[in-house]
Design an enzyme around this catalytic site. Sequence first.
Site, PDB file in Angstrom:
ATOM      1  N   LYS A 155       5.354 -35.266  88.158  1.00  0.00           N
ATOM      2  CA  LYS A 155       3.962 -34.616  87.979  1.00  0.00           C
ATOM      3  C   LYS A 155       3.143 -34.721  86.731  1.00  0.00           C
ATOM      4  O   LYS A 155       2.038 -34.513  86.746  1.00  0.00           O
ATOM      5  CB  LYS A 155       4.583 -32.834  88.010  1.00  0.00           C
TER       6      LYS A 155
ATOM      7  N   LYS B  96       7.726 -38.504 100.034  1.00  0.00           N
ATOM      8  CA  LYS B  96       8.322 -37.438 100.710  1.00  0.00           C
ATOM      9  C   LYS B  96       6.922 -36.701 101.138  1.00  0.00           C
ATOM     10  O   LYS B  96       5.790 -36.824 100.472  1.00  0.00           O
ATOM     11  CB  LYS B  96       9.153 -36.533  99.950  1.00  0.00           C
TER      12      LYS B  96
ATOM     13  N   LYS C 246       2.959 -30.991  99.817  1.00  0.00           N
ATOM     14  CA  LYS C 246       1.372 -30.146  99.971  1.00  0.00           C
ATOM     15  C   LYS C 246       0.409 -30.840  99.245  1.00  0.00           C
ATOM     16  O   LYS C 246      -0.617 -30.902  99.595  1.00  0.00           O
ATOM     17  CB  LYS C 246       1.707 -28.835  99.747  1.00  0.00           C
TER      18      LYS C 246
HETATM   19  P1  ATP Z   1       4.334 -30.119  96.292  1.00  0.00           P
HETATM   20  O1  ATP Z   1       4.846 -30.873  97.464  1.00  0.00           O
HETATM   21  O2  ATP Z   1       3.522 -29.348  96.047  1.00  0.00           O
HETATM   22  O3  ATP Z   1       5.309 -30.652  94.948  1.00  0.00           O
HETATM   23  P2  ATP Z   1       6.909 -28.871  97.534  1.00  0.00           P
HETATM   24  O4  ATP Z   1       6.529 -28.575  98.704  1.00  0.00           O
HETATM   25  O5  ATP Z   1       7.803 -30.078  96.955  1.00  0.00           O
HETATM   26  O6  ATP Z   1       5.686 -28.782  96.675  1.00  0.00           O
HETATM   27  P3  ATP Z   1       8.083 -26.204  97.159  1.00  0.00           P
HETATM   28  O7  ATP Z   1       6.892 -25.424  97.912  1.00  0.00           O
HETATM   29  O8  ATP Z   1       8.501 -25.203  96.004  1.00  0.00           O
HETATM   30  O9  ATP Z   1       7.731 -27.653  96.464  1.00  0.00           O
HETATM   31  O10 ATP Z   1       9.505 -26.525  98.122  1.00  0.00           O
HETATM   32  C1  ATP Z   1       9.997 -25.546  98.788  1.00  0.00           C
HETATM   33  C2  ATP Z   1      11.293 -26.248  99.380  1.00  0.00           C
HETATM   34  O11 ATP Z   1      10.755 -27.203 100.452  1.00  0.00           O
HETATM   35  C3  ATP Z   1      12.346 -26.786  98.456  1.00  0.00           C
HETATM   36  O12 ATP Z   1      13.436 -26.327  98.817  1.00  0.00           O
HETATM   37  C4  ATP Z   1      12.141 -28.094  98.854  1.00  0.00           C
HETATM   38  O13 ATP Z   1      13.328 -28.886  98.419  1.00  0.00           O
HETATM   39  C5  ATP Z   1      11.782 -28.506 100.124  1.00  0.00           C
HETATM   40  N1  ATP Z   1      10.820 -29.525 100.590  1.00  0.00           N
HETATM   41  C6  ATP Z   1       9.651 -29.834  99.812  1.00  0.00           C
HETATM   42  N2  ATP Z   1       9.083 -30.936 100.292  1.00  0.00           N
HETATM   43  C7  ATP Z   1       9.938 -31.326 101.404  1.00  0.00           C
HETATM   44  C8  ATP Z   1      10.280 -32.553 102.328  1.00  0.00           C
HETATM   45  N3  ATP Z   1       9.157 -33.410 102.337  1.00  0.00           N
HETATM   46  N4  ATP Z   1      11.343 -32.676 103.106  1.00  0.00           N
HETATM   47  C9  ATP Z   1      12.297 -31.726 102.956  1.00  0.00           C
HETATM   48  N5  ATP Z   1      12.171 -30.633 102.270  1.00  0.00           N
HETATM   49  C10 ATP Z   1      11.141 -30.340 101.456  1.00  0.00           C
END
Ligand code: ATP
Length: 332
Positions: free
Chosen positions: A114, A196, A199
């Site tokens: 980040k 991965k 968002k």
């Molecule tokens: P950003 O993508 O903006 O960094 P994020 O989606 O990774 O945000 P959170 O919204 O806090 O972050 O994630 C919430 C939950 O979703 C966490 O438990 C994270 O491990 C899970 N998660 C996020 N992305 C994935 C993915 N691509 N596959 C599986 N689990 C995910």
Amino acid sequence: MSDKKLIFSGIQPTGTFTLGNYIGAIRNWGPLQDEYNCIYSIVDMHAITVRQDPIKLRQHTLEAYALLMACGVDPEKSIMFIQSHVKTHAELNWILACSTQFGELSRMTQFKDKSQRHPDDVNAGLFTYPVLMAADILVYNADLVPVGVDQKQHLELARNVAQRFNQKYGEFFTIPDAYIPKVGAKVMSLQDPAKKMSKSDENPNACILILDDKDTIVRKFKRAVTDSETEVCYREGKDGINNLMTIYSAVTNKSYEEIEKEFSGKGYGDFKLAVGEAVADHLKPVRDEFAKLIADKAYLKECYTKGAEKALRISQKTVTKAYRKVGFVDAR
Ligand code: ATP
Ligand code: LTN
């Protein structure tokens, strides 16, 4: 609360949830409610570690709360609240920060990623973020933390911080375990299956948002990056197809062998269409339920207010005891 094991998890209100968030984390939260005491939070304080538009953050926070409910989290069964409404998280954060080493925070890969993505705003909150996450979990003495694989390192840090505090001041915090799903713990980007699904991806075709309509979902899957072969099978090196198979398996409960059989002799085009349709159909009830919930702001408010009261009552006890442990004078 009964003596079942306790679950805590949080999600950031940084935009509509992706299919990755859904499969890797939140769709598992509903079913856990029957077996465990569950506490779930929309972690708005974490969200401001990267720059947020205040108007959008407020809107995303309410939407995230409604979305969790639409995904099956029930405020009657679980404690569901907005992080900034419960002051104990910030209070314990400070205590734990004083048991966290600069070196261990420097090793966090999410911080490295980040800070590279936002070089103009490498703020102290972004650096100490995992301490606040540890406070979220430890303030309830959670046993289990359901998260996707990307959060494993933060959870390890929370365990280390808890152990260090316990060594300094005597046994106090429960050491939490990660609870990572067997299928779909890391859903990959549709445009770059080595990354991965996220968002915050700039390419809108890279991720499925759980509120996308059917046409959009089908279109994004059609454009998903795969390989130059034709056979639908789960094999090393076929990252794009492996990811689509994982997604298809997660929403249909079919095994990889069943999927291979279903598409034997058919091409990637048929498979992508089937994945798109299965995902869209699976998410339809979530979209419908969300539309109802978000229209009823008074009900949402009643739920998050009650949730915060319950969360405060439990977590205040931990903070009061932690303050005593470190040697602060009782306020009353
Ligand atoms: P950003 O993508 O903006 O960094 P994020 O989606 O990774 O945000 P959170 O919204 O806090 O972050 O994630 C919430 C939950 O979703 C966490 O438990 C994270 O491990 C899970 N998660 C996020 N992305 C994935 C993915 N691509 N596959 C599986 N689990 C995910
Ligand atoms: N760091 C997590 C969100 C998060 C969390 C938590 C998850 C904040 N506090 C406590 C589990 C438990 C993320 O970025 N996905």
